[in-house]
Design an enzyme around this catalytic site. Sequence first.
Site: not given
Length: 364
Positions: A142, A192, A224, A248, A252
Site C-alpha cells: 500500500y 507467502k 492461502d 487487510d 475482514d
Amino acid sequence: MTAFPILLAPGDGIGPEVLEEALKALAAVERRFGHEFQYERAVVGGAAIDRHGTALRDETIEAARRSRALLFGAVGGPKWDDPGAAVRPEQAILGLRKGLGLYANLRPVRVNPLLIEDAAIKPEVLRGVDMIVVRELTGGVYFGKPRKRWTNSRGRQAVDTVRYSEREIARILRTGFELARGRRRKLTSVDKANVLDTSRLWREIAVELAREYPDVALDHLLVDACAMHLVTHPADFDVIVTENMFGDILTDEASVLAGSMGMLPSASLGARGRGGAGMGMYEPIHGTAPDIAGQGRANPIAMILSVALMLRHSLALEAEAAAVEAAVDAVLADGYRTADIEAEGAAVVDTARMGTLVAERLSA
Ligand code: NAD
C-alpha cells in the site's frame, strides 16, 4: 487520582452515536475505580471536510500527541463518496496512523458463546474462538514505490511495489510475540514465503526473533492456507501476525466469525514505552452505517470494547479493561440485544439503552 487525557474523534454517521455510549462506560469506570478521564474533542472525516475543507487538521494530530489515547468513531458517507475527490473522509484515518506512528493494528476476535447459535458459521466450528490478528499498517504494497500507471504499445500497464525493511518486520513481529506472551503463548506468522522475497525475509526474521521468546510457540502459515484455516479451525489460533495487505484481507475474514460488525473493536498502536503502554488509536472495525444512522439502531458494543482495549493497551489498566468486557458479557447474558444481533426470546434495545445497561453493570 490519576487524570488521563483522551482525544475524542466521533466522525460521521453512527460514529458519534456509538462514541456517546462508550463515554457512559468510561464514566462508570471513573466512579468505580477512582480515575479521571479528561476529554478533548476533534472534528474528523466528512464533518471536518464540511467545516474545514480537510478530513484531518494538523491541530488534531497535535491534540492526539498530547493525549494518552484517541477514541475514534468512524468516518465517511454518501455525501463524500466521490472516489475521484481530492479530499476524502478516510484521509483522517490514514493521516492519524501516519502522524502518530501507529504501525500495528490489533483486531481481537472473540466469539461470545451466547451468539454462536445465530452465527453464519457452524456452532461447533466457532466454539472457543478467541484470537487477535495483528496487521502491519504502515508498510508493504500500500505504500511501496514505484507505483504508477502508464500506456505503451502493448496497452495499459500498472505497477505496485511490496517493500519491507528488517526494522519494520521485526517491530511488528515483536508486537505479536509480546501479545502471545500475555495470552496462550502461540504465535502464527502468516506469509507467502513460497513466492515472495519480502515473505522469505519476514519468515527469516520471525525465526531469529523466536530465540528471544522461547516461551512462545511460533508456527508459520502461508496466507492461502490461513484463509482456509480461519473458517475451518478458527479456535486453533491465538495470535496471528502478518503484513499489511494479507492482514487487510484476513482481518475482514476473521470478523465474520463474530457475527456482527457491531461487536468488533480494534486498536492501532505505535512504539511502546516501559510496561508496554503507549499512545494508541481505538475504534470499532465498522464504518458509519449510513443505512441506520440517526435511528438508534447501531450496536455500541464494538466501540465500548474499543474502550476496553484502550484501558489495557494505552493506560495499562487491565482490571478496568476486564471489567468493561465482563459488563458487556453480563448484559448479553441477561438477554439484551441490539437489532443486528437479535435472537429468539431476547429483548431488543436501542443504542442508548445498550450503553446504559453496560454502564449500569459496570457500576454495580
Ligand atoms: P459499514 O460498516 O458502515 O456498514 C456495513 C453494514 O453493517 C451496514 O448494513 C450497517 O448497517 C451494518 N453495521 C455497521 N456497524 C454497525 C453497528 N455498530 N451496529 C449495527 N449494524 C452495523 O460499512 P459500509 O456500509 O461499507 O460503509 C459505510 C461508510 O462507512 C462508507 O462511507 C465507508 O467508506 C465508511 N467506512 C468507514 C470506516 C472507518 O471509519 N473506519 C470503515 C469502513 C467503512
